[in-house]
Write a protein that holds these residues in place. Structure first.
Motif, PDB file in Angstrom:
ATOM      1  N   ALA A  45      73.750  56.644  19.945  1.00 58.29           N
ATOM      2  CA  ALA A  45      73.242  55.269  19.853  1.00 58.29           C
ATOM      3  C   ALA A  45      73.741  54.522  20.962  1.00 58.29           C
ATOM      4  N   ASN A  46      72.619  53.813  21.523  1.00 63.85           N
ATOM      5  CA  ASN A  46      72.880  52.746  22.563  1.00 63.85           C
ATOM      6  C   ASN A  46      73.075  53.544  23.787  1.00 63.85           C
ATOM      7  N   TRP A  47      72.546  54.649  24.109  1.00 61.71           N
ATOM      8  CA  TRP A  47      72.666  55.480  25.298  1.00 61.71           C
ATOM      9  C   TRP A  47      71.344  56.137  25.904  1.00 61.71           C
ATOM     10  N   VAL A  48      71.108  56.406  27.042  1.00 62.46           N
ATOM     11  CA  VAL A  48      69.935  56.965  27.610  1.00 62.46           C
ATOM     12  C   VAL A  48      70.464  58.564  27.834  1.00 62.46           C
ATOM     13  N   CYS A  49      69.704  59.531  27.191  1.00 63.05           N
ATOM     14  CA  CYS A  49      69.872  60.819  27.696  1.00 63.05           C
ATOM     15  C   CYS A  49      68.754  61.683  28.368  1.00 63.05           C
ATOM     16  N   ASN A 103      65.519  57.126  25.299  1.00 61.10           N
ATOM     17  CA  ASN A 103      66.038  56.052  25.428  1.00 61.10           C
ATOM     18  C   ASN A 103      66.808  55.471  23.994  1.00 61.10           C
ATOM     19  N   ASN A 104      67.875  55.646  23.464  1.00 60.80           N
ATOM     20  CA  ASN A 104      68.369  55.081  22.290  1.00 60.80           C
ATOM     21  C   ASN A 104      68.825  53.665  22.462  1.00 60.80           C
ATOM     22  N   THR A 105      68.288  52.786  23.364  1.00 59.39           N
ATOM     23  CA  THR A 105      68.826  51.519  23.507  1.00 59.39           C
ATOM     24  C   THR A 105      67.645  50.574  23.074  1.00 59.39           C
ATOM     25  N   GLY A 106      68.179  49.593  22.918  1.00 57.07           N
ATOM     26  CA  GLY A 106      67.229  48.320  22.576  1.00 57.07           C
ATOM     27  C   GLY A 106      66.467  47.732  23.658  1.00 57.07           C
ATOM     28  N   GLY A 125      59.985  52.557  26.799  1.00 56.19           N
ATOM     29  CA  GLY A 125      60.696  51.432  26.046  1.00 56.19           C
ATOM     30  C   GLY A 125      61.585  51.613  25.197  1.00 56.19           C
ATOM     31  N   PRO A 126      61.999  50.601  24.277  1.00 57.00           N
ATOM     32  CA  PRO A 126      63.046  50.799  23.397  1.00 57.00           C
ATOM     33  C   PRO A 126      63.133  51.847  22.405  1.00 57.00           C
ATOM     34  N   ARG A 127      64.094  52.790  22.301  1.00 60.85           N
ATOM     35  CA  ARG A 127      63.944  53.912  21.037  1.00 60.85           C
ATOM     36  C   ARG A 127      62.976  54.742  21.576  1.00 60.85           C
ATOM     37  N   GLU A 128      62.433  54.882  22.761  1.00 59.33           N
ATOM     38  CA  GLU A 128      61.441  56.031  22.627  1.00 59.33           C
ATOM     39  C   GLU A 128      61.956  57.206  23.240  1.00 59.33           C
TER      40      GLU A 128
END
Length: 147
Positions: A45-49, A103-106, A125-128
């Motif tokens: 959560a709140n990371w980009v992978c 993208n697990n960020t807001g 975008g956020p959460r994509e």
């Protein structure tokens, strides 16, 4: 006997987690995980992978390949700086190797063709979750940041 088996399982599990969470600082507040496992659900959560293969597959760095996955909780100006090394494998990082992203960020995230956030830009975008990035940026991502 059961207590001994439980203690061994705990010790092996702790060692595995420690290895998987080998973090490298990117900025004063950002960290990078160089051992994200296969699957979009493995991105914290709140990371980009980023994964080297389509469908969030990290490849097989132990099989002589240079493929893997990386995640960060902040901006990364040079994906070539992050590598994984163990007794069994050396993985050379994600410079120009990314094929799928989460993208697990807001916030929106911008991926760039060159180090230092230059060249072509691919924004999500956020959460994509992208199981396959567009062909024009596939295996060309060198940096990313919040945008």
């Amino acid at each position: 006997m059961n207590l001994r088996r439980t203690a061994l399982r705990f010790a092996f599990g702790a060692a595995a987690v420690t290895g998987a969470l080998a973090a490298t600082a990117t900025t004063a507040s950002a960290a990078v995980l160089t051992d994200i496992q296969t699957g979009s659900g493995k991105c914290p959560a709140n990371w980009v992978c980023l994964w080297s293969e389509n469908d969030f597959i990290r490849g097989n760095p132990g099989g002589g390949s240079d493929y893997g996955a990386v995640g960060s909780d902040g901006n990364v100006a040079d994906l070539g700086n992050f590598f994984f090394e163990s007794k069994l494998a050396r993985w050379k990082g994600m410079q120009d190797r990314t094929s799928s992203v989460v993208n697990n960020t807001g916030s929106s995230i911008c991926f760039y063709e060159h180090n230092g956030y230059g060249g072509l830009e691919f924004r999500i975008g956020p959460r994509e979750k992208w199981a396959s990035v567009p062909s024009w940026i596939n295996d060309k991502i060198s940096s990313f940041k919040y945008c």
